[in-house]
Design a protein around this motif. Structure first.
Motif, PDB file in Angstrom:
ATOM      1  N   GLU A 116      25.008  -9.673   9.354  1.00 31.34           N
ATOM      2  CA  GLU A 116      24.274  -9.178  10.528  1.00 31.34           C
ATOM      3  C   GLU A 116      23.240  -8.167  10.052  1.00 31.34           C
ATOM      4  OE1 GLU A 116      25.128  -7.593  15.055  1.00 31.34           O
ATOM      5  OE2 GLU A 116      26.531  -7.004  13.470  1.00 31.34           O
ATOM      6  N   ASP A 117      21.977  -8.507  10.220  1.00 29.91           N
ATOM      7  CA  ASP A 117      20.934  -7.705   9.593  1.00 29.91           C
ATOM      8  C   ASP A 117      20.477  -6.503  10.411  1.00 29.91           C
ATOM      9  OD1 ASP A 117      19.462  -8.930  11.558  1.00 29.91           O
ATOM     10  OD2 ASP A 117      18.227 -10.139  10.209  1.00 29.91           O
ATOM     11  N   LEU A 118      21.111  -6.211  11.549  1.00 24.89           N
ATOM     12  CA  LEU A 118      20.742  -5.040  12.338  1.00 24.89           C
ATOM     13  C   LEU A 118      21.760  -3.902  12.216  1.00 24.89           C
ATOM     14  CD1 LEU A 118      19.315  -6.500  15.675  1.00 24.89           C
ATOM     15  CD2 LEU A 118      18.080  -5.561  13.719  1.00 24.89           C
ATOM     16  N   GLU A 166      18.595 -11.443  13.127  1.00 22.35           N
ATOM     17  CA  GLU A 166      17.675 -11.102  14.207  1.00 22.35           C
ATOM     18  C   GLU A 166      16.472 -10.305  13.725  1.00 22.35           C
ATOM     19  OE1 GLU A 166      17.807  -8.966  18.639  1.00 22.35           O
ATOM     20  OE2 GLU A 166      19.674  -9.443  17.577  1.00 22.35           O
ATOM     21  N   ARG A 167      16.693  -9.489  12.720  1.00 18.45           N
ATOM     22  CA  ARG A 167      15.569  -8.756  12.165  1.00 18.45           C
ATOM     23  C   ARG A 167      14.626  -9.744  11.505  1.00 18.45           C
ATOM     24  NH1 ARG A 167      17.433  -4.310   8.100  1.00 18.45           N
ATOM     25  NH2 ARG A 167      17.167  -6.022   6.618  1.00 18.45           N
ATOM     26  N   ARG A 168      13.424  -9.360  11.339  1.00 14.20           N
ATOM     27  CA  ARG A 168      12.428 -10.327  10.878  1.00 14.20           C
ATOM     28  C   ARG A 168      12.513 -10.604   9.383  1.00 14.20           C
ATOM     29  NH1 ARG A 168      13.254 -11.156  15.915  1.00 14.20           N
ATOM     30  NH2 ARG A 168      11.426 -11.923  17.036  1.00 14.20           N
ATOM     31  N   ASP A 169      13.709 -10.493   8.824  1.00 14.38           N
ATOM     32  CA  ASP A 169      14.028 -11.095   7.534  1.00 14.38           C
ATOM     33  C   ASP A 169      14.714 -12.422   7.859  1.00 14.38           C
ATOM     34  OD1 ASP A 169      13.072  -8.846   6.219  1.00 14.38           O
ATOM     35  OD2 ASP A 169      15.016  -7.836   6.343  1.00 14.38           O
ATOM     36  N   ILE A 191      28.638 -19.751  13.481  1.00 16.06           N
ATOM     37  CA  ILE A 191      27.778 -19.284  14.576  1.00 16.06           C
ATOM     38  C   ILE A 191      26.490 -18.765  13.947  1.00 16.06           C
ATOM     39  CG2 ILE A 191      27.545 -17.759  16.571  1.00 16.06           C
ATOM     40  CD1 ILE A 191      30.628 -17.460  16.531  1.00 16.06           C
ATOM     41  N   VAL A 192      25.362 -19.293  14.417  1.00 17.46           N
ATOM     42  CA  VAL A 192      24.064 -18.916  13.856  1.00 17.46           C
ATOM     43  C   VAL A 192      23.165 -18.373  14.958  1.00 17.46           C
ATOM     44  CG1 VAL A 192      21.998 -19.718  12.645  1.00 17.46           C
ATOM     45  CG2 VAL A 192      24.255 -20.680  12.062  1.00 17.46           C
ATOM     46  N   GLU A 193      22.664 -17.162  14.763  1.00 14.18           N
ATOM     47  CA  GLU A 193      21.599 -16.602  15.609  1.00 14.18           C
ATOM     48  C   GLU A 193      20.336 -16.550  14.762  1.00 14.18           C
ATOM     49  OE1 GLU A 193      20.047 -12.373  17.548  1.00 14.18           O
ATOM     50  OE2 GLU A 193      21.903 -12.450  16.358  1.00 14.18           O
ATOM     51  N   MET A 194      19.349 -17.339  15.122  1.00 14.53           N
ATOM     52  CA  MET A 194      18.101 -17.331  14.359  1.00 14.53           C
ATOM     53  C   MET A 194      16.931 -17.669  15.282  1.00 14.53           C
ATOM     54  SD  MET A 194      18.632 -20.849  12.113  1.00 14.53           S
ATOM     55  CE  MET A 194      17.195 -20.472  11.152  1.00 14.53           C
ATOM     56  N   TRP A 195      15.978 -16.778  15.299  1.00 13.17           N
ATOM     57  CA  TRP A 195      14.804 -16.941  16.152  1.00 13.17           C
ATOM     58  C   TRP A 195      13.678 -17.655  15.402  1.00 13.17           C
ATOM     59  CZ3 TRP A 195      10.459 -14.833  13.995  1.00 13.17           C
ATOM     60  CH2 TRP A 195      10.682 -13.948  12.930  1.00 13.17           C
ATOM     61  N   TYR A 196      13.872 -17.902  14.087  1.00  8.85           N
ATOM     62  CA  TYR A 196      12.799 -18.365  13.216  1.00  8.85           C
ATOM     63  C   TYR A 196      13.004 -19.795  12.731  1.00  8.85           C
ATOM     64  CZ  TYR A 196      16.358 -17.090   9.797  1.00  8.85           C
ATOM     65  OH  TYR A 196      17.543 -16.984   9.106  1.00  8.85           O
ATOM     66  N   LEU A 197      13.637 -20.647  13.504  1.00  9.37           N
ATOM     67  CA  LEU A 197      13.846 -22.031  13.080  1.00  9.37           C
ATOM     68  C   LEU A 197      12.522 -22.716  12.765  1.00  9.37           C
ATOM     69  CD1 LEU A 197      15.840 -24.347  12.610  1.00  9.37           C
ATOM     70  CD2 LEU A 197      15.642 -24.917  15.041  1.00  9.37           C
TER      71      LEU A 197
END
Length: 328
Positions: A116-118, A166-169, A191-197
């Motif tokens: 978790e990058d946050l 979630e962070r822009r890495d 479980i994957v949370e990714m806004w950058y697919l």
């Protein structure tokens, strides 16, 4: 008794019988009838003499004889007595219960790996908060990609892997090379949370998205309401219900995530999306691999914290349940 005594007894008995016969004969009789009567009486007398002799021998403990030969002794046949029926109380067969898989206990002891990058962000690590609220143990690598890769390559049989990027890495490339075999072959939950697919859709992540049955559709420009497409799915009811993603508070302004769609012949399910009447396109949340895998293509922090915490608790519960149900 001696032989001489026996013969004396027989002679005496014979004389006695003849005397009795003589006295019993009628004064007048026809010749034929006299002869017949005498013969019958003599026969009966001889039989009586023989019986008396045998009785005398038996009384003296001797073996009966006839004409100098020993007479066979009579051995009575054995009598058969019907045995009384016996009843044996049947011993009940012990039924050994088959142990049932206690999913709740297995979830509590699950081996969970988290990226978790946050963690150090002012926004706060909401995934960690969700795990803590459930009382689960987990290996938390925060945003340390090296540690995360090391744990992925370790001998630990992870039950659930969480990638909350979630962070822009971004987690991409070689990470999916390691994660995909665990999901497909070992039935590990993911479980994957990714806004950058959009940035990696044609890369190595396809080793997961293709068998999952989803693909990148397009960029979602702005944060907006998210609509539930499969209201009967336990992702929206177990263990939490009554929340929604209609309300939002945008934190990230560069984009609102990525839309995904089902591929031809897909067995995946779009759980939520940007349009309430579109079940196969414009998705923002998908379930595949029999419910063991969740893809979320929007950012957690753009929505209400309490709703996101309940949603992630449901993610974790249901993916782990499907994982353990898939194991022997």
């Amino acid at each position: 008794m001696s032989t001489k005594a026996r013969y004396g007894l027989i002679a005496f008995t014979g004389v006695l019988v003849l005397a009795l016969l003589a006295c019993g004969l009628p004064a007048t009789a026809t010749p034929g009838s006299d002869a017949t009567t005498v013969a019958m009486q003599v026969q009966l007398t001889m039989q009586a003499i023989q019986n008396a002799t045998l009785a005398a021998q038996v009384a003296q403990g001797g073996q009966p004889t006839q004409g100098g030969q020993l007479l066979p002794t009579y051995t009575p046949f054995p009598t058969y007595t019907q045995p009384a029926p016996t009843y044996t109380q049947p011993v009940p067969t012990e039924i050994i219960p088959t142990p049932t898989q206690n999913i709740a206990d297995r979830i509590k002891s699950a081996k969970i790996l988290v990226y978790e990058d946050l963690f150090l962000s002012d926004l706060g690590p909401w995934v960690k908060d969700a795990l803590d609220s459930m009382g689960l143990n987990y290996k938390y690598d925060a945003d340390a990609m090296g540690n995360f890769m090391g744990d992925l390559n370790s001998s630990t049989p992870w039950d659930l892997i969480i990638v909350a990027a979630e962070r822009r890495d971004s987690v991409q490339g070689e990470f999916w090379d390691v994660i995909a075999p665990k999901v497909i072959q070992d039935k590990t939950a993911l479980i994957v949370e990714m806004w950058y697919l959009s940035d990696t859709a044609n890369g190595r992540i396809k080793s997961l998205t293709t068998p999952c049955g989803i693909e990148f559709q397009g960029v979602r420009r702005d944060v907006d309401s998210i609509y539930i497409l499969d209201s009967q799915n336990p992702i929206f009811s177990t263990p939490n219900s009554g929340f929604s993603l209609i309300h939002y508070n945008a934190v990230w302004f560069d984009k609102g995530g990525d839309y995904i769609r089902l591929t031809s012949g897909s067995k995946a399910t779009l759980l939520a999306g940007g349009h309430v009447d579109q079940k196969a396109i414009s998705g923002l949340m998908a379930s595949c691999f029999d419910g063991r895998v969740i893809f979320q293509t929007f950012s957690n922090h753009d929505y209400n914290r309490s709703a996101i915490l309940m949603l992630w608790q449901n993610y974790i519960t249901n993916t782990l349940q499907k994982h353990f149900e898939a194991l022997p």
